[in-house]
Every structure is written in structure tokens, then in C-alpha cells.
Design an enzyme around this catalytic site. Structure first.
Site, short mmCIF file in Angstrom:
data_model
loop_
_atom_site.label_atom_id
_atom_site.label_comp_id
_atom_site.label_asym_id
_atom_site.label_seq_id
_atom_site.Cartn_x
_atom_site.Cartn_y
_atom_site.Cartn_z
N SER A 71 -9.59 36.30 -25.79
CA SER A 71 -9.96 37.45 -26.60
C SER A 71 -10.59 37.02 -27.92
O SER A 71 -10.11 36.10 -28.58
CB SER A 71 -8.72 38.29 -26.88
OG SER A 71 -9.06 39.39 -27.69
N ALA A 113 -10.15 42.30 -29.48
CA ALA A 113 -9.11 43.20 -29.96
C ALA A 113 -9.68 44.58 -30.29
O ALA A 113 -10.74 44.69 -30.89
CB ALA A 113 -8.47 42.61 -31.21
N LEU A 135 -10.45 41.37 -37.00
CA LEU A 135 -10.35 42.45 -36.01
C LEU A 135 -11.54 43.41 -36.04
O LEU A 135 -11.38 44.61 -35.81
CB LEU A 135 -9.04 43.23 -36.17
CG LEU A 135 -7.75 42.43 -35.92
CD1 LEU A 135 -6.54 43.32 -36.12
CD2 LEU A 135 -7.72 41.83 -34.52
N ASN A 185 -7.26 43.69 -25.13
CA ASN A 185 -6.47 43.19 -26.25
C ASN A 185 -6.23 44.33 -27.24
O ASN A 185 -7.16 44.93 -27.75
CB ASN A 185 -7.25 42.04 -26.90
CG ASN A 185 -6.45 41.26 -27.93
OD1 ASN A 185 -6.32 41.70 -29.07
ND2 ASN A 185 -5.91 40.12 -27.53
N CYS A 202 -2.32 38.34 -34.73
CA CYS A 202 -3.57 38.09 -35.45
C CYS A 202 -3.24 37.72 -36.88
O CYS A 202 -2.63 38.50 -37.61
CB CYS A 202 -4.47 39.31 -35.43
SG CYS A 202 -5.97 39.01 -36.40
N LYS A 253 0.98 38.71 -26.72
CA LYS A 253 0.37 37.47 -27.23
C LYS A 253 1.17 36.93 -28.41
O LYS A 253 1.29 37.56 -29.45
CB LYS A 253 -1.07 37.73 -27.66
CG LYS A 253 -1.80 36.47 -28.09
CD LYS A 253 -3.29 36.64 -27.99
CE LYS A 253 -4.03 35.35 -28.26
NZ LYS A 253 -5.48 35.53 -28.09
N ILE A 272 -1.22 30.28 -26.98
CA ILE A 272 -0.86 30.70 -28.31
C ILE A 272 -2.06 31.34 -29.01
O ILE A 272 -3.20 31.01 -28.69
CB ILE A 272 -0.35 29.50 -29.15
CG1 ILE A 272 -1.39 28.40 -29.22
CG2 ILE A 272 0.97 28.99 -28.64
CD1 ILE A 272 -1.03 27.23 -30.15
C1 LIG Z 1 -13.59 33.58 -33.48
C2 LIG Z 1 -12.27 33.92 -32.86
C3 LIG Z 1 -11.88 35.26 -32.75
C4 LIG Z 1 -10.65 35.59 -32.18
N1 LIG Z 1 -10.30 36.90 -32.06
C5 LIG Z 1 -9.15 37.23 -31.42
C6 LIG Z 1 -8.81 38.59 -31.17
O1 LIG Z 1 -9.55 39.49 -31.51
N2 LIG Z 1 -7.62 38.85 -30.53
C7 LIG Z 1 -6.78 37.84 -30.13
O2 LIG Z 1 -5.73 38.13 -29.58
N3 LIG Z 1 -7.08 36.56 -30.34
C8 LIG Z 1 -8.25 36.22 -30.97
N4 LIG Z 1 -8.56 34.90 -31.15
C9 LIG Z 1 -7.62 33.86 -30.68
C10 LIG Z 1 -8.04 33.33 -29.30
O3 LIG Z 1 -7.99 34.35 -28.34
C11 LIG Z 1 -7.13 32.18 -28.86
O4 LIG Z 1 -5.79 32.63 -28.79
C12 LIG Z 1 -7.16 30.99 -29.83
O5 LIG Z 1 -8.46 30.85 -30.34
C13 LIG Z 1 -6.70 29.68 -29.17
O6 LIG Z 1 -7.53 29.30 -28.12
P1 LIG Z 1 -8.77 28.27 -28.27
O7 LIG Z 1 -8.24 27.07 -28.98
O8 LIG Z 1 -9.23 28.00 -26.90
O9 LIG Z 1 -9.79 28.96 -29.11
C14 LIG Z 1 -9.79 34.56 -31.73
C15 LIG Z 1 -10.19 33.21 -31.84
C16 LIG Z 1 -11.41 32.89 -32.40
C17 LIG Z 1 -11.80 31.44 -32.49
#
Ligand SMILES: Cc1cc2nc3c(=O)[nH]c(=O)nc-3n(C[C@H](O)[C@H](O)[C@H](O)COP(=O)(O)O)c2cc1C
Ligand SMILES: Cc1cc2nc3c(=O)[nH]c(=O)nc-3n(C[C@H](O)[C@H](O)[C@H](O)COP(=O)(O)OP(=O)(O)OC[C@H]3O[C@@H](n4cnc5c(N)ncnc54)[C@H](O)[C@@H]3O)c2cc1C
Ligand SMILES: Cc1cc2nc3c(=O)[nH]c(=O)nc-3n(C[C@H](O)[C@H](O)[C@H](O)COP(=O)(O)OP(=O)(O)OC[C@H]3O[C@@H](n4cnc5c(N)ncnc54)[C@H](O)[C@@H]3O)c2cc1C
Ligand SMILES: Cc1cc2nc3c(=O)[nH]c(=O)nc-3n(C[C@H](O)[C@H](O)[C@H](O)COP(=O)(O)O)c2cc1C
Ligand code: FES
Ligand code: FES
Lengths: 255, 304, 304, 255
Positions: free
Chosen positions: B19, B44, B71, B97, B128, B163, B189
Site C-alpha cells: 500500500s 490508504a 495519507l 487500505n 501510519c 497492519k 511491518i
Molecule cells: C512512499 C510510501 C508510501 C506509503 N504509504 C502507505 C500507505 O498509504 N498505507 C500503508 O499502510 N502503508 C504505506 N506505506 C508502507 C508500505 O506499505 C510498507 O509497509 C513499507 O514501506 C515497508 O515495505 P518496503 O520496505 O517494501 O517499502 C508506504 C510506504 C512508502 C515507501
């Protein structure tokens, strides 16, 4: 838009810290528009995680290559500047909208205003505008004579004015001082350079004819992560993505 | 070989874009066929449209990045009318999400999203780190998290995954509370709270000050948390945090995840998800696995 | 220009090798003059000699590493008779790292170490993630941490710095409790709990299972925590977590640290500490600072 | 012991995944002993954080260079194998104790037993033992003929026996099968190879004459971090560091 492993076929140091690199790349098949940019994977994750956005300076469709010019700012551009002819880099592109060449008609006057490292993307723009039959005028601004580059290349194409802040070359002052002095009629102004320059242009040019190229820190470069978003006047939640709807916006379109 | 079935989700493979790293799919849809994916976790969604934080919203770190998007989203109504509508062109399951700034908002967004025929499961984002109120505040206290989960479960038409935030002293305790409250699964995570300063301006690089750390840098933290939590809960876990390769996927499955999400890596290689899906079978074979199921929890289950 | 004075420590420069990454100085003493250093944080000392965990004790991660040494040390008596004796050949202040498995052990070790004329300050290690009992258990609860601090303060002849664990929901709360209990300073951060699995053996790489994550990967977490804590406490902070360069040092000072410790980077470049000390003045000048004091907390103090 | 930027002056692929690299390096001035190792910084932090320990294969003091031979195992050795002649790597060394050549007297018999990638460090050892006037015998074990390397180099120096597990070259079986068959008198045995081979040697050789080279995951490589520690029989807390007191230990010295 897609990714392509692209091979460095030429590399020049224009001035201290400003590097020109030409790349053989399949991305050229996708029709790159002037003012568009590419997102470059510098190398090993860890050293640099994210790609680096760099504008396209010149396109050579026949040779299936394009050229970028960049200034060494931090780690990413330093590592890129250390790559040698023959090395491959993975490039995502072409990205963004580019300058609105489709709006320009034969015989119309277009002023291209560039400041410092914002100048390179105006070169292919100028070439293609000339081909379209437009009157093109360049106004290039630098800090000082020893910082200047590409002046000859632009001069060969079209009429070129230069300003330097310290007066060591061309008119002393800013690009806006040149504009005030030559006081030209124009149909469009396309500009790329530091934020203060763009702001100054908004103050003195007809905003309905002024297109500005913006910069913003990016992650995806393709519109998916919402890193590079600007507000618009429309509403508190309306936005434009510099990487997708931009980097070129009509003056006043974003705030 | 890659098939995984978890509540609400019959995944043809365990690879899901995370997400916030995939928007609502449109941009990546220009690059490859979204039907290749196991599922999609969309950005989200809050009740009203949100612009989010000021820019800069991202900063690079060693083997990772910080983000403080805040968000940004077009609001529940537009997500349903425009984004889920676009996603109707694909058969890949959608995990929506759900974010909010109050219990009521979470419940309302969850209820409406879960009623969409296009949504197969909810991902309750109580982690978040990039908004001043709400978000992480719901995810760092076991009782608050459990109570919210219970309320959302009551209204949701589809299975609810919660989450988890890694920014806690005892993630197992929170996971157990959420399981007891009726969650169908966990996703973990979310990002670690971090900051970078600009030496020139002497200020945080991100306009928001702090941001969420993601990418390969956090993988060891994610693996540890999934290893610990998966041994204490019975509900499935969708694992994430720094995944870049098929090997990383196998590591998450062995730690105890049933499927995985890929976030930051999409920015480095936009084709990373289909690439992993293509390579995964041969990597599984290389390490002696005949199916995904055989991998899950393999680092602590007996018989290996 | 580099001088820093904090309780018990008149540092000629703010660069200190971190505990556990420098042994008791002997090995690095073969490489350069230890008198160059601002101070030395020696390896954790327990009452009795400890072998520590089984090997493998280290594993590499993206921009970081995991370690699970398990507090190996020759025990209080030998540390005093042999190691501190060796360090008497140098004038650099010594910060002794105190570990234990019970309140009584911490108090006893702290008392005896603080009586050594060679020890300028204590670093109370309530954040070691690599032992089953003790260590981190004392550092993740504000009341436990405060009560231990108070007891150690009562017996210590030298200022007491308490080393904080980043594996907590609210580090500010713990820091404030420790300050109220009379600590003279804080050192932060210790390592983040992490794990890596070996795909071939399907087991954790480290014999201990989990380990502590250190190195550049954790720098954004350290900066965020120091930024938050330094605004809420009046006692000085010695910052650490991923420092590799003079620029990193300036970032930690701006975040709110008064001095810094360098850990993992010593393994990558054994000369990193003297190198940073040499470069620091020109880097400070480059960013417009006339002294270390001017940097400290610069990201949130007014007038910048 | 110190660090030195060392330049790759030669590179050979011996067999699939086994690479030989020679380096021009000031470390040679520090008198490297056979059986010692160096700790190599592969490159960009992020890709590989820690240094990689590799034993010294051959020393060329006149040319101020030394050679290593390594097998591509994971990321670090792969990246090292991709470096080209002319590139620099930062090397920390020499590290550890090396084989106890000072114990060996003229005319004494030393058996060098190597298994797979444990064979290279025995080469300089053999050369120097020969110079000392010792009788040197090599016993080299491989999995299969196509895995074998360095047999000729060793054969040119001293009497060399080879075993392969599948019998595709030399004696079928393990190095211990060779040892049992030739049933030699010896003053010392120096061995390097996989753990099971070292264990097997402990079972059949006179442990007071047997020196074994160990491997352990390392961080610092210089004795400061306690990553590479082995227990001894002396007490529950007594230890030896493979990087400092080792990598070579008398059989039974560590458990
Ligand atoms: C730019 C960006 C935006 C994100 N936006 C959301 C979000 O809107 N909702 C959410 O649950 N997690 C969000 N995340 C978290 C990711 O879904 C994920 O949990 C986190 O980045 C760890 O995974 P990764 O290391 O593969 O990026 C975001 C991450 C990034 C980098
Ligand atoms: C659409 C667009 C086109 C650009 N075209 C050019 C060009 O043609 N020539 C040129 O020299 N520069 C151009 N830039 C700026 C260029 O992207 C940055 O100078 C470069 O990313 C700096 O990277 P670094 O690793 O050297 O610096 P670092 O400071 O180490 O970079 C750290 C992070 O911040 C980001 N970042 C830093 N400065 C900028 C910036 N000004 N804009 C966006 N991100 C930044 C980097 O991408 C990276 O993620 C362009 C930027 C954008 C957005
Ligand atoms: C004293 C000593 C001498 C050595 N001499 C040689 C030699 O001459 N030739 C040779 O091919 N190999 C030798 N090795 C083994 C070599 O160090 C490993 O193969 C190498 O570190 C693997 O790194 P990688 O990045 O390819 O593998 P990865 O698995 O990616 O490495 C990850 C981490 O684990 C460590 N690691 C993995 N395998 C080993 C191992 N077997 N021993 C120690 N650390 C390991 C790495 O150093 C690194 O920190 C020696 C090891 C030691 C301790
Ligand atoms: C191998 C190793 C051993 C360590 N041992 C100790 C220790 O004995 N006591 C302690 O307080 N911290 C110990 N630490 C933590 C470091 O002192 C430091 O807090 C942490 O590594 C973060 O800094 P860095 O990223 O610069 O390494 C150890 C770290 C490493 C890598
Ligand atoms: S950089 Fe991701 S939306 Fe523009
Ligand atoms: S590797 Fe650090 S003590 Fe041996």
C-alpha cells in the site's frame, strides 16, 4: 515509458562539475518529447537507493541515443559522473509531459529562459521549435562567466542573450533584466531554472503564455507514490504530480 | 506451485504490491498486466480527500528511504467511483487500505469499502507514522488496537487484516490482542520512524520532520518481528519490509509469512513484482521447496 | 574548535569508539595512537567472566550488520586488573560500559568500575538485546530503567550515562524517567532487534536467533530519537547509530547530541575515528560552524 | 597489520567460480606469513557492509604483490570476482597467526592436507617449507575431477596425492583415505578445508603434530569484536579468536 539498460557512448566534462553523457538506448524508440525527463538507476542499492531524475538535453533518433547534462550535487550525480564510456545504466523513461510544443504555430515567437543547470532541457526544445518554424529566442542566466556553459551551442541555433549575476559575461544581473531590456513581443515563454527565477518570471511575464518546468524530490517518477505533489488553486486537496502532470506547468497552475 | 489461500484471498502467487507504493495501480498498469499480481494493496483511503503533507515528502537513506506522504488520497467516494472502477478491469484481488483520524472514521471507511464488490479484503492501517493524529496512535497500544479491530470487524463484509507498526516495545502482545479481537490476518511491518537532517539548511529534509523508513535497511527488523509473531498467532501474516528479490520472499515465508508485499522496491525497479513472480518457482526449487505452503514458517516449524 | 565538556568528560574532540566495537582498545592501539580519540567506550563488563553466545555471532545486512556477541568479557576483576591497566598508558578518558543480569550485579559492577582511577564515566547498558535475561529487559520499561539508574547513581563515584534501547514505543518517556532518576547523561541508540535467515539451512544465521542491527541502515532511526529526546531532557546525549563520516557526525550534533560514538564503521575502516577527527574541522567550517557547541541541537534550537 | 589500497594486477578464472587475483600492495612490506589472511573491503557499503576474509595464496616480495584464490559464494565474492585488472581494493592485513613454520626443522616431514577451497593457503606454506629444507607432501581432496584446481602447481613443488569423492581423479574417497593408504611417518600436519575434513583428521592423526586452519564469520578481523570466538578446553569462559590467535590452531586447542 519503460526501463532500458542504456550504454554510455560519450562523456564530456563541460565545466567543473557539469557533465554531459550520451546514451545508446531503446527508450529513444518511445518518442521522447523536449522537456521530458528520465529516472536513472545509479547503481548499487545502499549507496543510492532511489533513481535520479534528469532532463533530456538532446535526442538523436537516427543513432538511437539521447544526451543528458547534469551537475554533480550529491552522491548520486557524483557516482554517475564517475561512470565511463561502455558502462550500462538502467533508465526509466521518458517521463512527464514536456514543453507544450503542440501549442506553437509556425512564425510564432517563443522565448526560452534558462537558469544554470535548468538550461539543458531547453536545447532539444529549441531545435524542435526551430524545425516547426517558430522564432526562438534564448535567454540564459548564470552566476558568473566561469559557471557558464552551452552558450555556443544555443547561439548556433537561435538568437541568444546571456546574463551573469556579477556581470562577468553578457548583461549584468538576472534573466529578467535581459527581458526587461529587450522588451520583446512573444507568444510563449518556456522556462527552466531555480525557483526564484521562475517566481521572478511569473511576476513580469504574461502568465497565460508562460510555461515553467518544476523540480521536486521524487521516489517513483511515474505518478504512483505521491512524493512530488503540488497544490493547485482549485481546492485544498487538488494537486498535480510534478513527475506525471508536470514537470512543465502553465504559470499559476500549481502553487 | 505459487498458489496461496488466506482469508478472502485466493492468491495465484504470494506477491502483492504494498500500500502507498503502487497508487491505485494505474501507473504500473501502463508498464505490465496487473493480472499477473497475486493481489494489489491500494493506497490508504480516508473518509474525505486529503492533500497530505508539504514537500519534500521523501528522502533517501542508506539502503532505504524515508517518506512522509501524509495519507494523500482522493477520499472514500472517489476511491470507490474512480479507482476501484478502474481496477474492475482486472481480476486480481484488491486489498483496500483503511486509514482514519478517529474510530468512527475507520469504521465508516471500512464499512463502505468492504461493501464494494471489487474489494476482497481490508488492510486496517493503524500504523501510519506520518500524520499527527490517528494512524500510528491506534497501533502502538494493544487495547486501542484491539478495540478498533473489533469495531471494524463488526461492519466489514470482507476479511480484515490489521497492519502492525514496528515502532513498539512488544509487537507480539499487540498482535495477540488484535487476533483475539477477531482479525482475520496481519500485515507487517509498516515503516520505522526516522529522520534525516540537511546539513545546509540545518533542518529535517522532510517538511514533516519525521518520516517512515522503508527498504532493504529494515528487512532484518521485519524478519525478526514476523518470526516472533507468527509463532504466537494462528492467523496468517502478509509480510513486508525491504523485499527486493525472490530470495527475500523465501526468507519472509520461512520466517512465517503466508504472502508478501513489495513496497519501496517498486521505485527502484518498476517491474520488480512480475520479475519476482517469474523467478520465484526456480528459486523455490533451488532451495528444495515444492510449494509455497512448504516454506511458510519453515524456520521454526518442525520437520525441516 | 572540537572541544566538548560534558559531565565527567573533558573531550578534546567529540569522537568516541562505541562499546563492543573496540574491545578494550588493544587491537586498535596497534593501528594508531589511542590518545587521538575524544574518549573510549570499552566493552560491556559483567561481574563474572562470560563466554557469550555460540557462533555465528555476526551476519551482514543491507547497509548494516547483526551481532549477537552476548556480552562476552573477562569479568570485572580482569577488566580492572588487565584491561584498565593497559589503558593507563593513555590519557584519553575511559567510559566503562556496565552490564548485568540483576539489579545487584549492575550496582556491584558500577560501584567497582567507578572506583577505578582510569574510569571517567559509566555507561549503563540497559539495552543489550543479545542476552536472554537482563540487558534490554531493564531498558524497555521506564520505571525499571529509572529505578536501576537511581541505585547505580547512589554508588557511582563518576557521572553515569544510561544507554537507551531503540526497541521501544516511547523513547522520550524512558529518557525522561532516567533523567529524573539522576542520570548525568544518555547514550543512544543501542542496536535494533533483527534477524536474518539462511535459505539453505532454513534457520537463523545467528546461533542466538536474533541479533542487534547496527550500521548506516539505522542512522535515520537514531537521528529521529535523538532529535525527539534532546528536546525533552536537559542532560547531554552521546549519539550513535550508523556514523561513518564527518558529515554524519554533524547530523548527529544538529539533531541534539553533544558527542558521538562510532561502532560498526570501525570494522569497515579501522582508521575511521582518527580520519573523522582529522576531517571534522573542515567539514564544520564548510557548513558554517565555528565550534561543536554551535552545532549541538542546531536543528531545533532557535537562532539558526 | 594495516590497511592499503591495493591494485589488481592479474586475474584468472581457475575453474568455474574459482578466481585468482594478484594484487600490488604495500602490505607485502609487512612480512606476510603463510596461512595468514587479509580482510578485503569489496566496495560500496550497502551492497556489502563487512570486509571479506581471504587467505593469502602466494607472496611475491620482489614484485611487492601477493595473490589470493577464492570461490564465488555469495554477494561479496561475486562482486570481487567482477573487478578488473587496474581496479583498487582496500585490504586490511596481514591478519592471524599463520602456520607454525618456525617449529619445523630441516629434514622434517610435513604433510599439507587441503580440501577444496581450503587448498590455496597451503601453496605459499609449501614453498616456504621447501626453502626451509623440509620434506613436504601434499594431499589434496576434491569432490570431483572438474572441481579440481592447482594440482599442477602443487605437483611442481613437491610430491602430491589427490583424492576425489567420486573417484573421477586420483584416489576415490577422502583425503583421509589417502593418508591411511600411504601410511607415512610425519613430524607435522598442516591442514585447511571444510570442518568435516578437519574433524576426520583429528580422529586419525597424532593431535600433537596436527595444525588446523579454522573459519568463522568475522566482523573486525583484528580481535576487537569477539565475533569469531571458539571455546577451549581450559574453562567454560576461556576462548581463542580465530582472527587473532588463529586461524591456525593445534588440534584440540579449541572446541
Ligand atoms: C512512499 C510510501 C508510501 C506509503 N504509504 C502507505 C500507505 O498509504 N498505507 C500503508 O499502510 N502503508 C504505506 N506505506 C508502507 C508500505 O506499505 C510498507 O509497509 C513499507 O514501506 C515497508 O515495505 P518496503 O520496505 O517494501 O517499502 C508506504 C510506504 C512508502 C515507501
Ligand atoms: C524533473 C527533474 C529534472 C531534472 N533535470 C536535471 C538535469 O537535467 N540536470 C541536473 O543536473 N539536474 C536535474 N535535476 C535535479 C537532479 O535530479 C538532482 O540534482 C539530483 O537528483 C541530485 O542527486 P544527488 O544524488 O547528486 O544528490 P543528493 O542530495 O545526494 O540526493 C539525495 C536525494 O535527493 C534528491 N534530490 C536532491 N536534489 C534534488 C533536486 N534538485 N530535485 C529533485 N531531487 C533532488 C535525489 O534525487 C535523491 O533522491 C532534475 C530534477 C527533476 C525533478
Ligand atoms: C580466515 C579465513 C580465511 C578464508 N580464506 C578463504 C580463501 O582463501 N578462499 C576462499 O574462497 N574463501 C576463504 N574464506 C571464506 C570466505 O571468507 C567466504 O567464502 C566469504 O566471506 C563469503 O563471502 P560472500 O560475500 O561471497 O558470501 P555471503 O554469504 O554473501 O557472505 C555474507 C557474510 O557471511 C560471511 N561468510 C560467509 N561464508 C563465510 C565463511 N565460509 N567464512 C567466514 N565468513 C563467511 C561473509 O564474510 C559475509 O560477512 C576464508 C574465511 C576465513 C574466516
Ligand atoms: C559487534 C558489536 C558489539 C557490541 N557490543 C556492545 C556492548 O558490549 N555494549 C553496548 O552497550 N553496546 C554494544 N554494541 C552497540 C554499539 O555500541 C552501538 O550502540 C551500536 O552498534 C550502534 O552504533 P553503530 O551503528 O555505529 O554500530 C555493540 C555493537 C556491535 C556491532
Ligand atoms: S515521484 Fe512518485 S508520484 Fe511523482
Ligand atoms: S572478527 Fe572481530 S574478534 Fe575476530
Amino acid at each position: 515509458m519503460r526501463t532500458a539498460n542504456s550504454t554510455i557512448i560519450e562523456k564530456d566534462i563541460l565545466i567543473d562539475n557539469v557533465v554531459k553523457i550520451s546514451l545508446k538506448s531503446d527508450l529513444v524508440d518511445l518518442k521522447i518529447r523536449p522537456g521530458q525527463f528520465v529516472n536513472i538507476l545509479i547503481g548499487a542499492t545502499g549507496e543510492t537507493t532511489l533513481r535520479r531524475p534528469i532532463s533530456v538535453y538532446e535526442i538523436d533518433s537516427e543513432n538511437k541515443s539521447f544526451t543528458i547534462i547534469f551537475r554533480v550535487e550529491g552522491k548520486g550525480t557524483r557516482l554517475l559522473s564517475e561512470k565511463t564510456v561502455g558502462e550500462e545504466v538502467n533508465i526509466l523513461g521518458p517521463l512527464g509531459n514536456g514543453f507544450p510544443l503542440d501549442k506553437v504555430q509556425k512564425g510564432q515567437t517563443v522565448i526560452l529562459v534558462g537558469g544554470g543547470i535548468g538550461i539543458p532541457p531547453l536545447y532539444e526544445t529549441s531545435k524542435q521549435l526551430k524545425k516547426l518554424g517558430a522564432n526562438v529566442i534564448h535567454i540564459l542566466g548564470f552566476n558568473t562567466a566561469s559557471d557558464s556553459f552551452l552558450i555556443e551551442n544555443f547561439s548556433e541555433l537561435n538568437k541568444t542573450y546571456v546574463s551573469t549575476v556579477d556581470g562577468s559575461f553578457g548583461q549584468k544581473g538576472f534573466v529578467t533584466d535581459v527581458i526587461k531590456r529587450i522588451n520583446l513581443d512573444y507568444d510563449y515563454v518556456f522556462a527552466c531554472g531555480p525557483k526564484p527565477m521562475l517566481k521572478a518570471l511569473e511576476n513580469i511575464m504574461d502568465n497565460s503564455k508562460l510555461y515553467l518546468s518544476y523540480e521536486e524530490r521524487m521516489a517513483c517518477g511515474i505518478g504512483a507514490c505521491f512524493a512530488c505533489v503540488c497544490k493547485t488553486k482549485k481546492s485544498e486537496t487538488d494537486y498535480k504530480r510534478v513527475c506525471k502532470e508536470g514537470p512543465v506547468f502553465l504559470a499559476g497552475e500549481v502553487i | 506451485m505459487l498458489q496461496v489461500n488466506i482469508p478472502g484471498l485466493n492468491l495465484k502467487n504470494p506477491i502483492i504490491p504494498a500500500s502507498g507504493c503502487f497508487g491505485f495501480g494505474r501507473e504500473f498498469g501502463e508498464l505490465y498486466d496487473l493480472n499477473l499480481l497475486g493481489a494489489i494493496m491500494i493506497k490508504a483511503t480516508t473518509l474525505e480527500a486529503r492533500f497530505g503533507n508539504y514537500t519534500p515528502r521523501v528522502a533517501e537513506t542508506a539502503s532505504g528511504m524515508l517518506n512522509a506522504i501524509g495519507l494523500q488520497n482522493p477520499g472514500l467516494k472517489k476511491v470507490i467511483e474512480e479507482e476501484l472502477e478502474y481496477l474492475s478491469n482486472f481480476t486480481t484481488p484488491i486489498i483496500a487500505n483503511v486509514a482514519g483520524f478517529s474510530v468512527e472514521e475507520y469504521v465508516e471507511v471500512a464499512k463502505v469499502l468492504s461493501e464494494s464488490p471489487r474489494v476482497s479484503a481490508l488492510e486496517l492501517n493503524i500504523s501510519c507514522p506520518n500524520v499527527k493524529h490517528g494512524g500510528i496512535a491506534f497501533g502502538t497500544d494493544a487495547r486501542t488496537a484491539a478495540s478498533l479491530t473489533e469495531k471494524v470487524k463488526k461492519v466489514s463484509q470482507v476479511p480484515v487484516y490489521v497492519k502492525l507498526s514496528p515502532n513498539v516495545t512488544n509487537i507480539v502482545e499487540i498482535a495477540e490482542a488484535i487476533e483475539s479481537a477477531g482479525a482475520d490476518g496481519l500485515t507487517m511491518i509498516n515503516t520505522l520512524l526516522g529522520m534525516r537532517l540537511d546539513l545546509r539548511t540545518r533542518r529535517p529534509i522532510l517538511a514533516n520532520g519525521t518520516g517512515g523508513l522503508s527498504g532493504p535497511a529494515i528487512k532484518p527488523v521485519a524478519i525478526r518481528m514476523i518470526y516472533d509473531v507468527s509463532q504466537k498467532v494462528k492467523i496468517p501474516i502478509i509480510g513486508m519490509g525491504g523485499i527486493q528479490s525472490s530470495e527475500d520472499v523465501v526468507e519472509f515465508l520461512l520466517a512465517g509469512a503466508s504472502a508478501v508485499a513489495v513496497g519501496t522496491a517498486n521505485f527502484i525497479d518498476p517491474y520488480v513484482c512480475p520479475k519476482i513472480i517469474e523467478e520465484l518457482p526456480s528459486v523455490l526449487t533451488k532451495y528444495g521447496f515444492k510449494s509455497i505452503d512448504e516454506c511458510i514458517g519453515g524456520s521454526w516449524k518442525h520437520g525441516f
